[in-house]
Design a protein around this motif. Structure first.
Motif, mmCIF file in Angstrom:
data_model
loop_
_atom_site.group_PDB
_atom_site.id
_atom_site.type_symbol
_atom_site.label_atom_id
_atom_site.label_comp_id
_atom_site.label_asym_id
_atom_site.label_seq_id
_atom_site.Cartn_x
_atom_site.Cartn_y
_atom_site.Cartn_z
ATOM 1 N N ILE A 54 -37.677 -16.417 11.252
ATOM 2 C CA ILE A 54 -38.788 -15.967 11.044
ATOM 3 C C ILE A 54 -38.095 -14.551 10.401
ATOM 4 O O ILE A 54 -37.933 -14.265 10.120
ATOM 5 N N LEU A 55 -39.036 -14.952 8.645
ATOM 6 C CA LEU A 55 -38.453 -14.185 8.244
ATOM 7 C C LEU A 55 -39.969 -12.690 7.814
ATOM 8 O O LEU A 55 -40.674 -13.039 7.727
ATOM 9 N N LYS A 56 -39.687 -11.692 7.832
ATOM 10 C CA LYS A 56 -40.875 -10.579 8.572
ATOM 11 C C LYS A 56 -40.112 -9.468 7.386
ATOM 12 O O LYS A 56 -39.255 -9.151 7.367
ATOM 13 N N THR A 57 -40.935 -8.917 6.356
ATOM 14 C CA THR A 57 -40.908 -7.909 5.247
ATOM 15 C C THR A 57 -42.114 -7.286 5.648
ATOM 16 O O THR A 57 -43.731 -7.734 5.357
ATOM 17 N N THR A 58 -42.102 -6.042 5.779
ATOM 18 C CA THR A 58 -43.359 -4.961 6.386
ATOM 19 C C THR A 58 -43.745 -3.980 5.050
ATOM 20 O O THR A 58 -42.388 -3.288 4.507
ATOM 21 N N TYR A 59 -44.077 -4.482 4.508
ATOM 22 C CA TYR A 59 -45.041 -2.959 3.428
ATOM 23 C C TYR A 59 -45.513 -1.721 4.129
ATOM 24 O O TYR A 59 -46.116 -1.471 5.131
ATOM 25 N N LEU A 60 -45.544 -0.462 3.580
ATOM 26 C CA LEU A 60 -45.775 1.313 3.812
ATOM 27 C C LEU A 60 -47.725 1.129 3.788
ATOM 28 O O LEU A 60 -48.116 1.905 4.353
ATOM 29 N N ASN A 61 -48.095 0.336 2.569
ATOM 30 C CA ASN A 61 -49.158 0.440 3.160
ATOM 31 C C ASN A 61 -49.425 -1.071 1.775
ATOM 32 O O ASN A 61 -48.879 -1.692 1.191
ATOM 33 N N LYS A 62 -51.073 -0.812 1.451
ATOM 34 C CA LYS A 62 -51.095 -2.197 0.632
ATOM 35 C C LYS A 62 -51.203 -1.843 -1.144
ATOM 36 O O LYS A 62 -50.856 -3.080 -1.973
ATOM 37 N N GLU A 63 -50.488 -0.703 -1.429
ATOM 38 C CA GLU A 63 -49.900 -0.071 -2.597
ATOM 39 C C GLU A 63 -48.911 -0.878 -2.536
ATOM 40 O O GLU A 63 -48.455 -2.267 -3.719
ATOM 41 N N GLN A 64 -47.763 -0.860 -1.626
ATOM 42 C CA GLN A 64 -46.579 -1.912 -2.094
ATOM 43 C C GLN A 64 -46.930 -3.156 -1.400
ATOM 44 O O GLN A 64 -45.945 -3.334 -2.248
ATOM 45 N N PHE A 65 -47.761 -3.317 -0.779
ATOM 46 C CA PHE A 65 -47.569 -4.768 -1.020
ATOM 47 C C PHE A 65 -48.237 -5.322 -2.137
ATOM 48 O O PHE A 65 -47.909 -6.469 -2.692
ATOM 49 N N ASP A 66 -49.218 -5.056 -2.862
ATOM 50 C CA ASP A 66 -49.452 -4.958 -4.461
ATOM 51 C C ASP A 66 -48.506 -5.378 -5.421
ATOM 52 O O ASP A 66 -48.766 -6.204 -6.517
ATOM 53 N N GLN A 67 -48.375 -4.173 -5.161
ATOM 54 C CA GLN A 67 -46.369 -4.812 -6.190
ATOM 55 C C GLN A 67 -45.759 -5.334 -5.852
ATOM 56 O O GLN A 67 -44.355 -4.991 -6.552
ATOM 57 N N SER A 68 -45.511 -5.653 -5.126
ATOM 58 C CA SER A 68 -44.748 -6.339 -4.453
ATOM 59 C C SER A 68 -44.142 -7.972 -4.846
ATOM 60 O O SER A 68 -42.706 -7.299 -5.328
ATOM 61 N N GLU A 69 -44.917 -8.460 -5.811
ATOM 62 C CA GLU A 69 -44.377 -9.916 -6.446
ATOM 63 C C GLU A 69 -43.300 -8.856 -8.063
ATOM 64 O O GLU A 69 -42.968 -9.308 -8.145
#
Length: 106
Positions: A54-69
């Motif tokens: 299981i590979l898990k990546t956690t983001y602090l907030n939606k902004e981090q997630f939205d910029q992940s790619e």
């Protein structure tokens, strides 16, 4: 979260691939504040859940997630070539069974 099945007893190839590529990128992403945390977890495969990693990546907030790619593409470009243990390539040693985006309940 990604759920990965190791194919044909290629555990050594699979772990090498994730430690030398996926994990390296996550370490750099953490240093650059692109992600909040990451985990590479191992489990026993079962008939109902035939995955071992299981590979898990956690983001602090939606902004981090939205910029992940975009952020991960920068890191991939900087890192260069993908590293492999031998001549085997991902379709020969691992299968991504499914990917799930999760969010915290408020």
């Amino acid at each position: 979260m990604d759920f990965v099945q190791i194919l044909n007893d290629n555990k050594e190839e699979t772990l090498f691939y994730y430690h030398n590529n996926w994990k390296v990128l996550r370490e750099k992403a953490l240093e650059n504040n692109y992600i909040h945390a990451y985990e590479l977890l191992e489990t026993e495969a079962t008939e109902d859940a035939p995955f071992q990693l299981i590979l898990k990546t956690t983001y602090l907030n939606k902004e981090q997630f939205d910029q992940s790619e975009e952020n991960f593409q920068k890191l991939i470009d900087e890192k260069g070539e993908t590293r492999f243990l031998n001549e085997k390539r991902p379709p020969q040693f691992r299968k991504l069974l499914f990917h799930k985006n999760l969010k915290h309940l408020e």
